[in-house]
Design a protein around this motif. Structure first.
Motif, PDB file in Angstrom:
ATOM      1  N   VAL A  29      -3.933  -5.351 -12.685  1.00 19.22           N
ATOM      2  CA  VAL A  29      -2.887  -4.692 -11.642  1.00 19.22           C
ATOM      3  C   VAL A  29      -3.449  -6.491 -10.525  1.00 19.22           C
ATOM      4  O   VAL A  29      -1.773  -7.058 -11.177  1.00 19.22           O
ATOM      5  CB  VAL A  29      -3.120  -4.052 -10.856  1.00 19.22           C
ATOM      6  CG1 VAL A  29      -2.403  -3.861  -9.721  1.00 19.22           C
ATOM      7  CG2 VAL A  29      -3.238  -2.313 -11.157  1.00 19.22           C
ATOM      8  N   ASN A  30      -4.653  -6.469 -11.173  1.00 11.35           N
ATOM      9  CA  ASN A  30      -4.682  -8.001 -10.465  1.00 11.35           C
ATOM     10  C   ASN A  30      -4.088  -8.925 -11.377  1.00 11.35           C
ATOM     11  O   ASN A  30      -3.725 -10.526 -10.785  1.00 11.35           O
ATOM     12  CB  ASN A  30      -5.941  -8.300 -10.626  1.00 11.35           C
ATOM     13  CG  ASN A  30      -6.691  -7.634  -9.265  1.00 11.35           C
ATOM     14  OD1 ASN A  30      -6.369  -7.833  -8.120  1.00 11.35           O
ATOM     15  ND2 ASN A  30      -7.161  -6.644  -9.722  1.00 11.35           N
ATOM     16  N   ALA A  31      -3.989  -9.380 -12.954  1.00 15.97           N
ATOM     17  CA  ALA A  31      -3.216 -10.052 -13.590  1.00 15.97           C
ATOM     18  C   ALA A  31      -1.725 -10.693 -13.155  1.00 15.97           C
ATOM     19  O   ALA A  31      -1.013 -11.082 -13.785  1.00 15.97           O
ATOM     20  CB  ALA A  31      -3.826 -10.020 -14.832  1.00 15.97           C
ATOM     21  N   MET A  32      -1.277  -9.147 -12.815  1.00 12.39           N
ATOM     22  CA  MET A  32       0.192  -9.079 -12.654  1.00 12.39           C
ATOM     23  C   MET A  32       0.509  -9.852 -11.399  1.00 12.39           C
ATOM     24  O   MET A  32       1.626 -10.532 -11.027  1.00 12.39           O
ATOM     25  CB  MET A  32       1.020  -8.030 -12.798  1.00 12.39           C
ATOM     26  CG  MET A  32       0.650  -7.491 -14.287  1.00 12.39           C
ATOM     27  SD  MET A  32       1.786  -7.909 -15.616  1.00 12.39           S
ATOM     28  CE  MET A  32       3.749  -8.506 -14.440  1.00 12.39           C
ATOM     29  N   THR A  33       0.249  -9.338 -10.103  1.00 14.09           N
ATOM     30  CA  THR A  33      -0.328  -9.727  -8.907  1.00 14.09           C
ATOM     31  C   THR A  33      -0.529 -11.004  -8.826  1.00 14.09           C
ATOM     32  O   THR A  33       0.290 -11.976  -8.562  1.00 14.09           O
ATOM     33  CB  THR A  33      -0.828  -8.668  -7.460  1.00 14.09           C
ATOM     34  OG1 THR A  33      -1.661  -8.797  -8.070  1.00 14.09           O
ATOM     35  CG2 THR A  33      -0.724  -7.534  -8.220  1.00 14.09           C
ATOM     36  N   GLU A  34      -1.219 -11.232  -9.960  1.00  8.81           N
ATOM     37  CA  GLU A  34      -1.376 -13.594  -9.224  1.00  8.81           C
ATOM     38  C   GLU A  34      -1.092 -13.819 -10.721  1.00  8.81           C
ATOM     39  O   GLU A  34      -0.236 -15.196  -9.440  1.00  8.81           O
ATOM     40  CB  GLU A  34      -3.165 -13.567 -10.545  1.00  8.81           C
ATOM     41  CG  GLU A  34      -3.667 -15.393 -10.216  1.00  8.81           C
ATOM     42  CD  GLU A  34      -4.126 -15.556 -10.555  1.00  8.81           C
ATOM     43  OE1 GLU A  34      -4.987 -16.891 -10.829  1.00  8.81           O
ATOM     44  OE2 GLU A  34      -5.271 -14.729  -9.965  1.00  8.81           O
ATOM     45  N   PHE A  35       0.068 -13.766 -10.957  1.00  5.55           N
ATOM     46  CA  PHE A  35       1.248 -13.816 -11.247  1.00  5.55           C
ATOM     47  C   PHE A  35       2.527 -14.492 -10.707  1.00  5.55           C
ATOM     48  O   PHE A  35       3.434 -15.162 -10.884  1.00  5.55           O
ATOM     49  CB  PHE A  35       1.519 -13.069 -12.965  1.00  5.55           C
ATOM     50  CG  PHE A  35       3.482 -13.346 -14.290  1.00  5.55           C
ATOM     51  CD1 PHE A  35       3.228 -14.775 -14.487  1.00  5.55           C
ATOM     52  CD2 PHE A  35       4.025 -12.978 -13.659  1.00  5.55           C
ATOM     53  CE1 PHE A  35       4.555 -15.047 -14.456  1.00  5.55           C
ATOM     54  CE2 PHE A  35       5.274 -12.975 -13.730  1.00  5.55           C
ATOM     55  CZ  PHE A  35       5.390 -14.216 -14.507  1.00  5.55           C
TER      56      PHE A  35
ATOM     57  N   GLN B  68       5.259  -3.772  -8.309  1.00  2.00           N
ATOM     58  CA  GLN B  68       4.908  -1.356  -6.961  1.00  2.00           C
ATOM     59  C   GLN B  68       5.283  -1.434  -9.378  1.00  2.00           C
ATOM     60  O   GLN B  68       4.269  -0.205  -8.797  1.00  2.00           O
ATOM     61  CB  GLN B  68       6.036  -1.447  -6.495  1.00  2.00           C
ATOM     62  CG  GLN B  68       5.542  -1.557  -5.082  1.00  2.00           C
ATOM     63  CD  GLN B  68       4.488  -1.183  -4.479  1.00  2.00           C
ATOM     64  OE1 GLN B  68       3.708  -2.271  -4.388  1.00  2.00           O
ATOM     65  NE2 GLN B  68       3.967  -0.172  -4.965  1.00  2.00           N
ATOM     66  N   GLN B  69       5.779  -1.636  -9.814  1.00  2.00           N
ATOM     67  CA  GLN B  69       5.463  -0.830 -11.302  1.00  2.00           C
ATOM     68  C   GLN B  69       4.580  -1.539 -11.946  1.00  2.00           C
ATOM     69  O   GLN B  69       3.586  -0.724 -12.476  1.00  2.00           O
ATOM     70  CB  GLN B  69       6.326  -1.534 -11.776  1.00  2.00           C
ATOM     71  CG  GLN B  69       7.342  -1.468 -13.420  1.00  2.00           C
ATOM     72  CD  GLN B  69       8.138  -1.308 -13.983  1.00  2.00           C
ATOM     73  OE1 GLN B  69       9.440  -2.009 -13.996  1.00  2.00           O
ATOM     74  NE2 GLN B  69       8.676  -1.529 -15.686  1.00  2.00           N
ATOM     75  N   ALA B  70       3.665  -2.864 -12.031  1.00  3.47           N
ATOM     76  CA  ALA B  70       2.500  -3.213 -12.165  1.00  3.47           C
ATOM     77  C   ALA B  70       0.803  -1.794 -11.699  1.00  3.47           C
ATOM     78  O   ALA B  70       0.064  -1.105 -12.601  1.00  3.47           O
ATOM     79  CB  ALA B  70       2.247  -4.140 -11.701  1.00  3.47           C
ATOM     80  N   MET B  71       1.621  -1.348 -10.452  1.00  3.94           N
ATOM     81  CA  MET B  71       0.780  -0.088  -9.611  1.00  3.94           C
ATOM     82  C   MET B  71       1.039   0.939 -10.848  1.00  3.94           C
ATOM     83  O   MET B  71       0.228   1.798 -10.880  1.00  3.94           O
ATOM     84  CB  MET B  71       0.820  -0.446  -8.774  1.00  3.94           C
ATOM     85  CG  MET B  71      -0.215   0.549  -7.444  1.00  3.94           C
ATOM     86  SD  MET B  71      -1.973   0.226  -7.708  1.00  3.94           S
ATOM     87  CE  MET B  71      -3.120   0.982  -6.518  1.00  3.94           C
ATOM     88  N   THR B  72       2.318   1.340 -10.747  1.00  7.10           N
ATOM     89  CA  THR B  72       2.550   2.473 -11.533  1.00  7.10           C
ATOM     90  C   THR B  72       2.155   3.081 -12.506  1.00  7.10           C
ATOM     91  O   THR B  72       1.439   2.941 -12.421  1.00  7.10           O
ATOM     92  CB  THR B  72       4.237   3.038 -11.148  1.00  7.10           C
ATOM     93  OG1 THR B  72       4.312   2.423  -9.418  1.00  7.10           O
ATOM     94  CG2 THR B  72       4.307   3.786 -11.794  1.00  7.10           C
ATOM     95  N   GLN B  73       2.643   1.478 -13.377  1.00  9.06           N
ATOM     96  CA  GLN B  73       1.663   1.866 -14.574  1.00  9.06           C
ATOM     97  C   GLN B  73       0.474   1.762 -15.349  1.00  9.06           C
ATOM     98  O   GLN B  73      -0.357   2.603 -15.811  1.00  9.06           O
ATOM     99  CB  GLN B  73       2.573   0.839 -15.887  1.00  9.06           C
ATOM    100  CG  GLN B  73       4.215   1.291 -15.685  1.00  9.06           C
ATOM    101  CD  GLN B  73       4.672   2.284 -16.673  1.00  9.06           C
ATOM    102  OE1 GLN B  73       5.230   2.870 -16.708  1.00  9.06           O
ATOM    103  NE2 GLN B  73       3.956   1.993 -18.049  1.00  9.06           N
ATOM    104  N   ALA B  74      -0.312   0.981 -13.938  1.00  4.37           N
ATOM    105  CA  ALA B  74      -1.843   1.251 -14.119  1.00  4.37           C
ATOM    106  C   ALA B  74      -2.051   2.750 -13.443  1.00  4.37           C
ATOM    107  O   ALA B  74      -3.035   3.083 -14.499  1.00  4.37           O
ATOM    108  CB  ALA B  74      -2.126   0.344 -12.839  1.00  4.37           C
TER     109      ALA B  74
ATOM    110  N   MET C 146       0.526  -0.706  -0.518  1.00  2.00           N
ATOM    111  CA  MET C 146      -0.378   0.139   0.298  1.00  2.00           C
ATOM    112  C   MET C 146       1.322   1.274   0.521  1.00  2.00           C
ATOM    113  O   MET C 146       0.828   2.177   0.843  1.00  2.00           O
ATOM    114  CB  MET C 146      -1.201  -0.401   1.063  1.00  2.00           C
ATOM    115  CG  MET C 146      -1.734  -0.819   0.876  1.00  2.00           C
ATOM    116  SD  MET C 146      -2.801  -1.177   2.986  1.00  2.00           S
ATOM    117  CE  MET C 146      -2.987   0.414   3.551  1.00  2.00           C
ATOM    118  N   ALA C 147       1.551   1.555  -1.326  1.00  2.00           N
ATOM    119  CA  ALA C 147       1.868   2.728  -1.407  1.00  2.00           C
ATOM    120  C   ALA C 147       1.262   3.739  -2.023  1.00  2.00           C
ATOM    121  O   ALA C 147       0.961   3.259  -3.077  1.00  2.00           O
ATOM    122  CB  ALA C 147       3.449   2.816  -1.726  1.00  2.00           C
ATOM    123  N   THR C 148       1.797   4.695  -1.989  1.00  2.00           N
ATOM    124  CA  THR C 148       0.821   6.391  -2.343  1.00  2.00           C
ATOM    125  C   THR C 148       1.409   7.135  -2.655  1.00  2.00           C
ATOM    126  O   THR C 148       2.433   7.159  -1.981  1.00  2.00           O
ATOM    127  CB  THR C 148      -0.036   6.340  -2.150  1.00  2.00           C
ATOM    128  OG1 THR C 148       0.362   7.236  -0.636  1.00  2.00           O
ATOM    129  CG2 THR C 148      -1.572   5.238  -1.679  1.00  2.00           C
TER     130      THR C 148
END
Length: 244
Positions: free
Chosen positions: A200-206, A233-239, A93-95
């Protein structure tokens, strides 16, 4: 491990006592604890009592992950973490206005009061974090955007007419696209289907469950503290960039 006299050991009891205090003061609930790498790293996970629900009954809980090592390979870390119930995916949980994890190197004494102060007992970043997730769940994504997103996160070349070979997806890209397009747990919920939250969830599940690893122990260690955590974290940043 051979360490210097300056090395400060954090005992498992200190980690659990930290949570005991948090549970009494802030209502946290110690849910599980364990070790990684044959006991060289140990961790504990506590539920903070905060939860939120995205559209489609997509429930996300707030946790605090506390971990440390006995051999100097990992600082003592307190990491605010979200857990998506439908798939058990984890995401730090980084914002924009929060530093996220609190790290205490073993060259200094572990100070529970200082860590709690740095975290903020209320984990005030939770509300901001969930607003971001709700915005992601409402951001529609086209097929070409999804392809470009995954290629960027995975560091693969973008599709280009002047470079036809770039159009050929790698095995990893094929796997995350499949997770996004319906094979992933929770990928068909209205919060995820064809949305940035689904990316994001596809990346986190992977990273959390599908990525190749020597064993589950190594996969979990990577997902929480290593290359897997960085990839998420990169997945979240890009999203989040898609919201701009």
């Amino acid at each position: 491990s051979v360490v210097s006299q300056r090395y400060k050991v954090v005992q498992p009891q200190e980690v659990l006592e930290f949570y005991r205090d948090l549970s009494e003061v802030a209502g946290f609930e110690l849910e599980t604890a364990g070790v990684l790498k044959a006991g060289r790293r140990f961790w504990a996970l506590a539920r903070t009592g905060k939860s939120a629900c995205l559209k489609g009954n997509d429930v996300v809980h707030s946790y605090l992950l506390l971990a440390t090592s006995c051999d100097g390979t990992l600082a003592t870390m307190a990491i605010p973490t979200s857990v998506r119930v439908v798939c058990n995916n984890t995401l730090q949980m980084a914002t924009g206005d929060s530093k996220g994890a609190v790290k205490v190197p073993h060259s200094t004494q572990f100070d529970a009061a200082a860590v709690k102060n740095a975290l903020g007992l209320g984990l005030s970043s939770w509300d901001s974090f969930m607003r971001s997730l709700k915005d992601l769940s409402q951001r529609p994504v086209s097929r070409s955007e999804a392809d470009a997103y995954f290629r960027t996160v995975l560091g693969e070349p973008l599709a280009d007419e002047s470079n036809p070979s770039a159009l050929e997806p790698s095995r990893t890209l094929q796997q995350v696209l499949s997770l996004y397009q319906g094979t992933g747990l929770g990928s068909t919920l209205s919060s995820s289907r064809n949305t940035a939250w689904g990316l994001v969830n596809a990346m986190t599940e992977f990273v959390d469950h599908r990525r190749r690893a020597r064993n589950q122990d190594y996969r979990l260690d990577s997902a929480w503290f290593g290359q897997g955590a960085q990839l998420k974290q990169q997945a979240m940043t890009q999203a989040l960039a898609l919201l701009q």
